[in-house]
Design a protein around this motif. Sequence first.
Motif, PDB file in Angstrom:
ATOM      1  N   ILE A  14     -18.564  58.869  -9.068  1.00  0.00           N
ATOM      2  CA  ILE A  14     -19.968  58.782  -8.699  1.00  0.00           C
ATOM      3  C   ILE A  14     -20.230  57.380  -8.181  1.00  0.00           C
ATOM      4  O   ILE A  14     -20.019  56.406  -8.889  1.00  0.00           O
ATOM      5  CB  ILE A  14     -20.882  59.073  -9.905  1.00  0.00           C
ATOM      6  CG1 ILE A  14     -20.685  60.509 -10.365  1.00  0.00           C
ATOM      7  CG2 ILE A  14     -22.348  58.839  -9.525  1.00  0.00           C
ATOM      8  CD1 ILE A  14     -21.397  60.825 -11.658  1.00  0.00           C
ATOM      9  N   VAL A 123     -36.337  60.566  -3.790  1.00  0.00           N
ATOM     10  CA  VAL A 123     -35.451  59.412  -3.730  1.00  0.00           C
ATOM     11  C   VAL A 123     -35.911  58.367  -4.725  1.00  0.00           C
ATOM     12  O   VAL A 123     -37.103  58.073  -4.821  1.00  0.00           O
ATOM     13  CB  VAL A 123     -35.460  58.829  -2.300  1.00  0.00           C
ATOM     14  CG1 VAL A 123     -34.623  57.575  -2.222  1.00  0.00           C
ATOM     15  CG2 VAL A 123     -34.953  59.870  -1.333  1.00  0.00           C
ATOM     16  N   SER A 124     -34.963  57.775  -5.455  1.00  0.00           N
ATOM     17  CA  SER A 124     -35.287  56.697  -6.381  1.00  0.00           C
ATOM     18  C   SER A 124     -35.894  55.526  -5.612  1.00  0.00           C
ATOM     19  O   SER A 124     -35.448  55.191  -4.512  1.00  0.00           O
ATOM     20  CB  SER A 124     -34.012  56.252  -7.106  1.00  0.00           C
ATOM     21  OG  SER A 124     -34.121  54.918  -7.548  1.00  0.00           O
ATOM     22  N   GLU A 127     -33.401  52.957  -4.639  1.00  0.00           N
ATOM     23  CA  GLU A 127     -32.594  53.266  -3.457  1.00  0.00           C
ATOM     24  C   GLU A 127     -33.370  52.857  -2.200  1.00  0.00           C
ATOM     25  O   GLU A 127     -32.799  52.281  -1.274  1.00  0.00           O
ATOM     26  CB  GLU A 127     -32.244  54.752  -3.402  1.00  0.00           C
ATOM     27  CG  GLU A 127     -31.247  55.073  -2.301  1.00  0.00           C
ATOM     28  CD  GLU A 127     -30.819  56.533  -2.269  1.00  0.00           C
ATOM     29  OE1 GLU A 127     -31.119  57.270  -3.221  1.00  0.00           O
ATOM     30  OE2 GLU A 127     -30.190  56.915  -1.276  1.00  0.00           O
TER      31      GLU A 127
END
Lengths: 138, 127
Positions: A14, A123-124, A127
């Motif tokens: 990841i 989306v975070s 990010e």
Amino acid sequence: MPRKSAASLSIIPIDGRSSRLRPPASLSEAERTAFVDLVSACKPGHFQASDLPLLCRYVEASVLAEQAASQLRLEGPVIAGRVSPWLVVQEKSVRALVALSMRLRLSPQARAPNNPSRPPPQVSHYEKMSLGHDDRED
Amino acid sequence: MKKCRLDMTIGKIDLDALELAIEQTLAEDDKGRVEQVTHMLEEDWWHGATFAAYHRQTDSLNLKVWESPPCCFDEDDIDTDLPADDIHGDKPALRLLKEMLDLGISRWHPDPLAAIEVAQRKHRKVT
């Protein structure tokens, strides 16, 4: 039963890094914001690196269209009996947006008819921050 | 000032932020979460309040499971040297925390982005 290959059994690492395109440094602050908002609103694989020039032109046109709209709201389409020059700017920038949105598959018309109805995952914010932030500043 | 366990005291800004986090959490549709936080507050107000702030910040910032919200840090952490890979997202958390503190926003505020926008708008009106 056939033996499973080592490759098929390998763990996929990841990677916390974003797979989305980043805005180039040549864009203005407003264009960078528009760029990050746009790529964040689409699925990670929607844009390829080769789409970067088109994306840049799109956000430039978008920011210019916003600016023209703002000026027209402020001053009106006619100034001292003459058509405001911002009307031409708005017309051209919107035309560019319409053309580019088809190529970038951003408009409802351009999207595939069998697209799943599920919206892309949110989306975070971190990010989004990393997309618009120059790592050299850290 | 509110007295918490271990004879801690917190300022009004932090208290207001924690109470807002509690209010927002207890207003959620998720009954399990409401029950959880209600129970935590009854056992230990500080624990329940800071958990509510953690939960609301994670939600409002759309953070991934491995990312920490700004309330996990305090101002002493801001100048910490972090590893280059920073897979936990501590760098953006600390940048956001610094921005919040610089604008006088509590690290416990449940919606950092909304609070920053309000503070920046106020600042623009004044200047």
